[in-house]
Design a protein around this motif. Structure first.
Motif, PDB file in Angstrom:
ATOM      1  N   SER A  83       0.824  -1.216   0.000  1.00 21.67           N
ATOM      2  CA  SER A  83       0.000   0.000   0.000  1.00 21.67           C
ATOM      3  C   SER A  83       0.859   1.268   0.000  1.00 21.67           C
ATOM      4  N   PHE A  84       2.152   1.112   0.201  1.00 27.67           N
ATOM      5  CA  PHE A  84       3.068   2.270   0.141  1.00 27.67           C
ATOM      6  C   PHE A  84       3.868   2.278  -1.173  1.00 27.67           C
ATOM      7  N   THR A  85       3.371   1.501  -2.145  1.00 23.20           N
ATOM      8  CA  THR A  85       4.082   1.431  -3.432  1.00 23.20           C
ATOM      9  C   THR A  85       3.129   1.715  -4.588  1.00 23.20           C
ATOM     10  N   ASP A  86       3.713   1.798  -5.794  1.00 20.93           N
ATOM     11  CA  ASP A  86       2.902   2.019  -6.998  1.00 20.93           C
ATOM     12  C   ASP A  86       2.877   0.752  -7.846  1.00 20.93           C
ATOM     13  N   TRP A  87       2.917  -0.412  -7.239  1.00 24.83           N
ATOM     14  CA  TRP A  87       3.079  -1.673  -7.966  1.00 24.83           C
ATOM     15  C   TRP A  87       1.947  -1.915  -8.958  1.00 24.83           C
ATOM     16  N   ASP A  88       2.305  -2.240 -10.200  1.00 18.12           N
ATOM     17  CA  ASP A  88       1.294  -2.544 -11.221  1.00 18.12           C
ATOM     18  C   ASP A  88       1.461  -3.977 -11.732  1.00 18.12           C
ATOM     19  N   ILE A  89       2.132  -4.801 -10.974  1.00 17.60           N
ATOM     20  CA  ILE A  89       2.458  -6.200 -11.270  1.00 17.60           C
ATOM     21  C   ILE A  89       3.585  -6.315 -12.295  1.00 17.60           C
ATOM     22  N   ILE A  90       3.573  -5.485 -13.328  1.00 17.50           N
ATOM     23  CA  ILE A  90       4.596  -5.604 -14.373  1.00 17.50           C
ATOM     24  C   ILE A  90       5.967  -5.144 -13.875  1.00 17.50           C
ATOM     25  N   LYS A  91       5.989  -3.936 -13.328  1.00 16.62           N
ATOM     26  CA  LYS A  91       7.288  -3.355 -12.932  1.00 16.62           C
ATOM     27  C   LYS A  91       7.599  -3.694 -11.471  1.00 16.62           C
ATOM     28  N   LYS A  92       8.828  -3.410 -11.088  1.00 15.60           N
ATOM     29  CA  LYS A  92       9.198  -3.549  -9.674  1.00 15.60           C
ATOM     30  C   LYS A  92       8.460  -2.453  -8.895  1.00 15.60           C
ATOM     31  N   PHE A 138     -11.279  -4.908  -5.980  1.00 19.93           N
ATOM     32  CA  PHE A 138     -11.197  -5.772  -7.167  1.00 19.93           C
ATOM     33  C   PHE A 138     -10.872  -4.961  -8.425  1.00 19.93           C
ATOM     34  N   LEU A 139     -11.582  -3.857  -8.612  1.00 17.15           N
ATOM     35  CA  LEU A 139     -11.358  -3.035  -9.809  1.00 17.15           C
ATOM     36  C   LEU A 139      -9.917  -2.548  -9.878  1.00 17.15           C
ATOM     37  N   ASN A 140      -9.449  -1.993  -8.767  1.00 23.20           N
ATOM     38  CA  ASN A 140      -8.099  -1.433  -8.773  1.00 23.20           C
ATOM     39  C   ASN A 140      -7.026  -2.507  -8.910  1.00 23.20           C
ATOM     40  N   ALA A 141      -7.284  -3.680  -8.315  1.00 23.66           N
ATOM     41  CA  ALA A 141      -6.262  -4.732  -8.346  1.00 23.66           C
ATOM     42  C   ALA A 141      -6.259  -5.482  -9.669  1.00 23.66           C
ATOM     43  N   PHE A 142      -7.440  -5.870 -10.164  1.00 20.15           N
ATOM     44  CA  PHE A 142      -7.478  -6.810 -11.288  1.00 20.15           C
ATOM     45  C   PHE A 142      -8.063  -6.249 -12.579  1.00 20.15           C
ATOM     46  N   VAL A 143      -8.474  -4.999 -12.568  1.00 17.54           N
ATOM     47  CA  VAL A 143      -8.915  -4.374 -13.823  1.00 17.54           C
ATOM     48  C   VAL A 143      -7.940  -3.260 -14.190  1.00 17.54           C
ATOM     49  N   TYR A 144      -7.625  -2.404 -13.200  1.00 17.05           N
ATOM     50  CA  TYR A 144      -6.678  -1.316 -13.475  1.00 17.05           C
ATOM     51  C   TYR A 144      -5.238  -1.721 -13.158  1.00 17.05           C
ATOM     52  N   TYR A 145      -5.060  -2.842 -12.496  1.00 11.98           N
ATOM     53  CA  TYR A 145      -3.736  -3.321 -12.075  1.00 11.98           C
ATOM     54  C   TYR A 145      -2.980  -2.298 -11.230  1.00 11.98           C
ATOM     55  N   ARG A 146      -3.705  -1.632 -10.347  1.00 13.05           N
ATOM     56  CA  ARG A 146      -3.060  -0.715  -9.401  1.00 13.05           C
ATOM     57  C   ARG A 146      -3.007  -1.425  -8.045  1.00 13.05           C
ATOM     58  N   MET A 147      -2.110  -2.359  -7.936  1.00 15.99           N
ATOM     59  CA  MET A 147      -2.047  -3.201  -6.743  1.00 15.99           C
ATOM     60  C   MET A 147      -1.765  -2.398  -5.467  1.00 15.99           C
ATOM     61  N   GLY A 148      -0.911  -1.400  -5.590  1.00 16.57           N
ATOM     62  CA  GLY A 148      -0.579  -0.578  -4.436  1.00 16.57           C
ATOM     63  C   GLY A 148      -1.803   0.158  -3.925  1.00 16.57           C
ATOM     64  N   TYR A 149      -2.512   0.793  -4.836  1.00 15.65           N
ATOM     65  CA  TYR A 149      -3.705   1.559  -4.460  1.00 15.65           C
ATOM     66  C   TYR A 149      -4.799   0.611  -3.943  1.00 15.65           C
ATOM     67  N   ALA A 150      -4.935  -0.551  -4.602  1.00 16.04           N
ATOM     68  CA  ALA A 150      -5.936  -1.534  -4.167  1.00 16.04           C
ATOM     69  C   ALA A 150      -5.641  -1.999  -2.743  1.00 16.04           C
ATOM     70  N   SER A 151      -4.360  -2.161  -2.417  1.00 19.45           N
ATOM     71  CA  SER A 151      -3.982  -2.567  -1.055  1.00 19.45           C
ATOM     72  C   SER A 151      -4.380  -1.491  -0.049  1.00 19.45           C
ATOM     73  N   THR A 152      -4.248  -0.239  -0.461  1.00 17.87           N
ATOM     74  CA  THR A 152      -4.651   0.870   0.417  1.00 17.87           C
ATOM     75  C   THR A 152      -6.147   0.795   0.698  1.00 17.87           C
ATOM     76  N   VAL A 153      -6.930   0.582  -0.347  1.00 16.85           N
ATOM     77  CA  VAL A 153      -8.385   0.465  -0.170  1.00 16.85           C
ATOM     78  C   VAL A 153      -8.699  -0.735   0.723  1.00 16.85           C
ATOM     79  N   ALA A 154      -7.960  -1.832   0.513  1.00 16.89           N
ATOM     80  CA  ALA A 154      -8.190  -3.041   1.311  1.00 16.89           C
ATOM     81  C   ALA A 154      -7.923  -2.778   2.790  1.00 16.89           C
ATOM     82  N   TYR A 155      -6.911  -1.955   3.069  1.00 19.87           N
ATOM     83  CA  TYR A 155      -6.607  -1.656   4.472  1.00 19.87           C
ATOM     84  C   TYR A 155      -7.650  -0.759   5.119  1.00 19.87           C
ATOM     85  N   ILE A 156      -8.263   0.096   4.324  1.00 19.96           N
ATOM     86  CA  ILE A 156      -9.367   0.898   4.853  1.00 19.96           C
ATOM     87  C   ILE A 156     -10.519  -0.038   5.214  1.00 19.96           C
ATOM     88  N   LEU A 157     -10.746  -1.012   4.334  1.00 19.18           N
ATOM     89  CA  LEU A 157     -11.789  -2.012   4.576  1.00 19.18           C
ATOM     90  C   LEU A 157     -11.490  -2.796   5.850  1.00 19.18           C
TER      91      LEU A 157
END
Lengths: 440, 294
Positions: B39-48, B252-271
């Motif tokens: 959640s403190f990164t900009d990970w998009d699965i492709i890049k480091k 789900f949208l941020n992680a598996f549609v937009y591939y914004r894993m970092g941002y999706a993790s942030t939303v998950a932590y709010i949840l």
């Protein structure tokens, strides 16, 4: 207890031995001088055909073995992204237009310029599809070989047209012709106050909207600054479309059709016209059967259009930039995107990039609807335009996000949630936030 | 008779616990810690992944649609928890007796629980269809002008929450049934002899004695209320206009549609913070209304 530890140790040793045996068998294969290629496909329905194609390729190319991995489309992208992250991309893999720019800009695709220039009989292919890929990748080079094209078409119910005494759409149809037909085809057949047959059906979906923008020679994006900035022709198209619902009442608001799968509205005869990807030919055949006669046409040309632009996008095969067998991989990619394919591997409506397949009598399927598939052949030679960018799925509103993004904005306008002007303002703000994040 | 435990070693239980602990660390705790770091990164699965500090959190709280998503989530949770608790209890009371065919009714009410959420979503989409749906046709027959159940931003969330309540009420009915059958009949019989009406008995005897079960139901329902992905995916895909987009769907949208894993993790932590907060509140209030003694 010592006995138990002994057994545990034995089990562990057995496991280790079996693992090393498996890996050793892999290395033996490579040591035997055999070139092993990994090929990833996203089409489970084509698995058997792909296996047959691979056998044919291996027979013609002794010394090259191809290992096929077939995944469901919904799993494919996550898994292949992980492979890219681990620098373990398969030698050859399917790639869609929507990801071409992202993958090329991250150096995840092998540059194919020299192969395409020196080792491809270009007269055998629709080079417009290769060029479309070059444009989409945005680096002035070829990074993928197209094997199929999908275009957007106007599907029309011939029986409904006959009943209303309207001539079928053709290449000369204008927006006014279309609009008048849509109004005339909107009918409450039993006078109960509910429309039984809409003249036209669309919502904010990319294929439903951009096709009209491009038919009017419009642009949604300012490519130079990578921002959402629809020009006058694009705005004219958006206004024309939304007015079909709000002013002409010739198309339903989206909320009216919530029970339908969007692609079933037309084949279930709830609308007499519909624009979407050419792959809908297959669905129309399944759902409509012989209930009514239907045909396809190009999108009517807008006031500023000239009929030379098609909203279409190819599906590709691409090569790993880190693969050790690039020449063999290219050989296979060329085979799997052209001469190795047969028409039965294509979903009806998908257009092969290999000319001899598309221009064959079999492609036209004269014994099946639509009876005028030659429209697709005309489109294959036209200039392709798309709105693909980084983050396209997010700002456009695609797949699981299709109620959001620009899709959601158009839906909101035709559902009467907000005005056209407010909707476009909303789109401008939201879409440019996404594009700014990705391009600046 | 004396047993000898001379073979016993302190480390022995750990051998048996090892598979479970391994599973827990690899499949649960590992991803929980991993997603916190992500959640403190900009990970998009492709890049480091690049460390970007609190940027995702700042973006999240500055995003106007996040406030909408958060309020949808809370509203959905509120409707769901109240709905399944009240309807589950109502069904349990209704079926807490012996008559011919009781098993059929218990099974019938439980069936939606084990039915695929996607199938439920599709069937209900047909029922709720504006022009062809059974519900609207019935309302029209009664002279009522029906709304666009899934197409109107003002009621779409209520509609989806109601379908989720319909689907899950049977599960809570079973839990309440177990609780009801644990209440001594003698107490209810004594109240009846003393002249208490069934209604009075229910509110002064049954309900207070059912409070441990109700506490369990509310706790589980709160956690359950945040798991609304499948139905939203099948019925509305978060629309119209973000009206049914909830935190879990947004993850789900941020992680598996937009591939914004970092941002999706942030939303998950709010949840996670939300679920933890509500559970904590529930446990804190427990001592004021849960009664474990007859």
């Amino acid at each position: 207890m010592k006995k138990e530890y002994k057994y545990l140790t034995l089990i562990l040793i057995a496991l280790l031995l079996s693992v090393s045996f498996i890996s050793a068998s892999g290395t033996q294969e490579e040591q035997s001088g055999e070139t092993v290629l990994q090929y990833w496909s996203w089409d489970p329905e084509a698995k058997e055909s792909n296996e047959a194609l691979i056998l044919e390729f291996e027979a013609a190319n002794p010394g090259i073995t191809v290992e096929l991995t077939t995944l469901e489309p919904k799993e494919y992208w996550t898994k292949i992204r992980i492979m890219a992250n681990q620098k373990k991309l398969p030698d050859v893999f399917n790639l869609s237009s929507g990801y071409l720019e992202e993958w090329a800009s991250n150096d995840l695709l092998l540059n194919l310029d020299s192969y395409i220039e020196n080792d491809l009989d270009q007269s055998k292919y629709y080079m417009s599809l290769f060029d479309a890929g070059k444009d989409t990748a945005g680096k002035g080079s070829y990074f993928a070989a197209p094997y199929a094209l999908v275009t957007t078409n106007l599907f029309y119910n011939m029986d409904a047209f006959d009943e209303a005494g309207i001539a079928y759409p053709d290449k000369n149809w204008t927006w006014d012709d279309f609009r008048n037909a849509a109004i005339a085809l909107t009918k409450d057949k039993n006078n109960d106050g509910v429309i039984d047959q809409w003249g036209y059906w669309f919502y904010g979906r990319y294929a439903h909207v951009e096709s009209w923008v491009y038919s009017n020679n419009g642009h949604l994006l300012d490519r130079k600054n990578m921002s959402f900035d629809p020009d006058a022709q694009a705005m004219e198209a958006l206004r024309f479309l939304t007015d079909l619902v709000l002013v002409d009442k010739a198309a339903p608001p989206k909320k009216e059709m919530s029970a339908f799968r969007q692609q079933d509205v037309f084949p279930q005869a709830a609308a007499a016209m519909f624009v979407d990807g050419s792959w809908n030919i297959a669905n129309n055949r399944t759902v409509a059967g012989d209930n009514f006669r239907w045909g396809i046409a190009e999108i009517p040309v807008g006031p500023s259009g000239d009929g030379t632009i098609t909203y279409g996008w190819p599906d590709y095969v691409a090569l790993s930039p880190t693969g050790e067998n690039s020449d063999a991989a290219w050989k296979f990619a060329k085979f799997v995107s052209g001469e190795g394919l047969s028409l039965d591997m294509y979903l009806a409506g998908k257009i092969p990039s290999y000319r001899s397949l598309t221009e064959s009598e079999e492609f036209l399927e004269k014994d099946m609807q639509p009876y005028n598939k030659e429209v697709l052949i005309d489109q294959a030679g036209e200039t392709m335009r798309t709105s693909f960018t980084l983050g396209w799925g997010e700002w456009r509103g695609y797949g699981a996000a299709e109620t959001l993004g620009f899709n959601g904005v158009i839906d909101g306008i035709i559902d009467g949630e907000f005005s056209f002007e407010d909707g476009m303002e909303k789109a401008d703000k939201n879409i440019n936030t996404v594009l700014d994040r990705l391009y600046r | 008779m004396k047993y000898s435990f001379s073979w016993y070693k302190k480390k022995d239980p750990w051998i048996f616990l090892l598979p479970t602990l391994l599973g827990l660390f690899v499949f649960r705790l590992g991803p929980i810690i991993g997603s916190f770091l992500l959640s403190f990164t900009d990970w998009d699965i492709i890049k480091k992944p690049n460390f970007i500090g609190l940027e995702n959190y700042i973006e999240l709280f500055n995003n106007p649609s996040f406030i909408e998503v958060l309020s949808n989530t809370l509203l959905f949770a509120f409707m769901y928890v109240i709905g399944v608790t009240v309807i589950g209890l109502f069904l349990a009371v209704l079926l807490n007796r012996n008559f011919k065919g009781i098993s059929f009714f218990r099974s019938a009410f439980y069936t939606p629980v084990v039915t695929s959420a996607v199938a439920v979503g599709i069937i209900w989409s047909w029922i709720l269809s504006p022009n062809y749906g059974v519900l609207n046709l019935m309302l029209l027959k009664l002279g009522i002008n029906p709304p666009y159940w899934l197409g109107d931003t003002s009621i779409a969330l209520f509609t989806v929450a109601s379908v989720q309540v319909w689907k899950m009420a049977g599960y809570y009915m079973i839990v309440f049934l177990a609780g009801l059958q644990g209440i001594p009949r003698s107490l209810l019989e004594a109240a009846h002899i003393d002249g208490a009406s069934p209604r009075r008995s229910f509110f002064t005897i049954t309900l207070p004695l059912l409070s441990p079960t109700t506490f369990f139901v509310v706790s589980i329902a709160i956690i359950d209320s945040f798991k609304n992905f499948e139905l939203i995916y099948a019925m509305t895909k978060g629309g119209p206009q973000n009206a049914t987009n909830t935190l879990v769907y947004d993850v789900f949208l941020n992680a598996f549609v937009y591939y914004r894993m970092g941002y999706a993790s942030t939303v998950a932590y709010i949840l996670l913070a939300l679920v933890a907060g509500f559970s904590l509140l529930n446990f804190t209030l427990k001592k004021h209304w849960v009664n474990y003694q007859y």
